[in-house]
Design a protein around this motif. Structure first.
Motif, PDB file in Angstrom:
ATOM      1  N   GLY A 229      -8.102  -8.472  13.201  1.00  0.00           N
ATOM      2  CA  GLY A 229      -7.768  -8.748  11.815  1.00  0.00           C
ATOM      3  C   GLY A 229      -8.033  -7.594  10.873  1.00  0.00           C
ATOM      4  N   LYS A 230      -8.211  -6.415  11.416  1.00  0.00           N
ATOM      5  CA  LYS A 230      -8.472  -5.244  10.582  1.00  0.00           C
ATOM      6  C   LYS A 230      -7.218  -4.896   9.776  1.00  0.00           C
ATOM      7  CE  LYS A 230     -12.506  -4.541  12.515  1.00  0.00           C
ATOM      8  NZ  LYS A 230     -13.733  -4.843  11.865  1.00  0.00           N
ATOM      9  N   ALA A 231      -7.440  -4.399   8.574  1.00  0.00           N
ATOM     10  CA  ALA A 231      -6.335  -3.983   7.696  1.00  0.00           C
ATOM     11  C   ALA A 231      -5.723  -2.689   8.241  1.00  0.00           C
ATOM     12  CB  ALA A 231      -6.841  -3.759   6.280  1.00  0.00           C
ATOM     13  N   ASN A 232      -4.464  -2.475   7.927  1.00  0.00           N
ATOM     14  CA  ASN A 232      -3.760  -1.271   8.392  1.00  0.00           C
ATOM     15  C   ASN A 232      -4.479   0.002   7.947  1.00  0.00           C
ATOM     16  OD1 ASN A 232      -1.835  -2.773   9.668  1.00  0.00           O
ATOM     17  ND2 ASN A 232      -0.320  -2.583   8.037  1.00  0.00           N
ATOM     18  N   LYS A 233      -5.037   0.002   6.714  1.00  0.00           N
ATOM     19  CA  LYS A 233      -5.744   1.184   6.207  1.00  0.00           C
ATOM     20  C   LYS A 233      -6.966   1.483   7.076  1.00  0.00           C
ATOM     21  CE  LYS A 233      -4.555   0.773   1.324  1.00  0.00           C
ATOM     22  NZ  LYS A 233      -5.088   0.627  -0.025  1.00  0.00           N
ATOM     23  N   VAL A 234      -7.679   0.441   7.465  1.00  0.00           N
ATOM     24  CA  VAL A 234      -8.877   0.614   8.292  1.00  0.00           C
ATOM     25  C   VAL A 234      -8.475   1.163   9.661  1.00  0.00           C
ATOM     26  CG1 VAL A 234     -10.809  -0.588   9.430  1.00  0.00           C
ATOM     27  CG2 VAL A 234     -10.159  -1.183   7.082  1.00  0.00           C
ATOM     28  N   ILE A 235      -7.421   0.616  10.220  1.00  0.00           N
ATOM     29  CA  ILE A 235      -6.943   1.072  11.530  1.00  0.00           C
ATOM     30  C   ILE A 235      -6.478   2.526  11.448  1.00  0.00           C
ATOM     31  CG2 ILE A 235      -5.175   0.753  13.306  1.00  0.00           C
ATOM     32  CD1 ILE A 235      -5.263  -2.275  12.606  1.00  0.00           C
ATOM     33  N   ALA A 236      -5.790   2.870  10.396  1.00  0.00           N
ATOM     34  CA  ALA A 236      -5.288   4.238  10.246  1.00  0.00           C
ATOM     35  C   ALA A 236      -6.434   5.240  10.113  1.00  0.00           C
ATOM     36  CB  ALA A 236      -4.358   4.334   9.046  1.00  0.00           C
ATOM     37  N   HIS A 237      -7.495   4.830   9.456  1.00  0.00           N
ATOM     38  CA  HIS A 237      -8.641   5.716   9.251  1.00  0.00           C
ATOM     39  C   HIS A 237      -9.312   5.968  10.592  1.00  0.00           C
ATOM     40  CE1 HIS A 237     -11.907   7.719   7.288  1.00  0.00           C
ATOM     41  NE2 HIS A 237     -12.778   6.882   7.819  1.00  0.00           N
TER      42      HIS A 237
END
Length: 159
Positions: free
Chosen positions: A151-159
């Motif tokens: 359920g991680k946000a796309n921004k968190v995954i991208a980082h």
């Protein structure tokens, strides 16, 4: 081809009834003859009497479950009680029919069991396809997928 397999019922009458609906059947006098000829690739269902010559239908149901054999089972019995019926249904039986039974009730139950078998086979095929696709992911793609599932946000995954 979808078929019905019966074990130790008044086989001739039940087999004739089922075949009258253009459903192929295979009948067995003994559990071992069923087990020897069982083909998991063959769609169908199993009609079991609670009382069988070598082991009870309940024991056969438990054995099939332990072996990972997922064939829909319909129990038929002239000597049953509520706890026996509940036990078979809790263990995954499609239906429990008391003898004497109305032919239409058995035929309806068979149709339901064959539909359940079809759904189970489709789900298994889908599961195998998903696993095949997952096996083709790179290490990084798998890592991203795990984060998405968490359920991680796309921004968190991208980082």
């Amino acid at each position: 081809m979808t078929g019905v397999q019966t074990c130790a019922l008044p086989i001739c009458a039940v087999q004739t009834l089922i075949e009258s609906m253009d459903i192929p059947t295979a009948a067995f006098d003994h559990v071992q003859s069923f087990l020897d000829s069982y083909d998991p690739a063959q769609p169908g269902c199993l009609i079991l009497d609670v009382r069988l010559p070598q082991i009870s239908g309940l024991e056969l149901q438990e054995y099939l479950h332990r072996k990972g054999i997922n064939i829909p089972i319909i129990f038929v019995s002239g000597h049953s009680n509520v706890s026996m019926a509940v036990r078979t249904l809790k263990a995954g039986a499609i239906d429990f029919i008391e003898k004497p039974f109305d032919d239409q009730i058995l035929l309806d139950s068979i149709q339901k069991a064959l539909e359940v078998d079809k759904v189970m086979r489709n789900e298994e095929l889908w599961r195998k396809m998903i696993l095949q696709y997952l096996g083709q992911l790179s290490r990084r793609e798998e890592e991203v997928l795990r984060l998405l599932i968490q359920g991680k946000a796309n921004k968190v995954i991208a980082h």
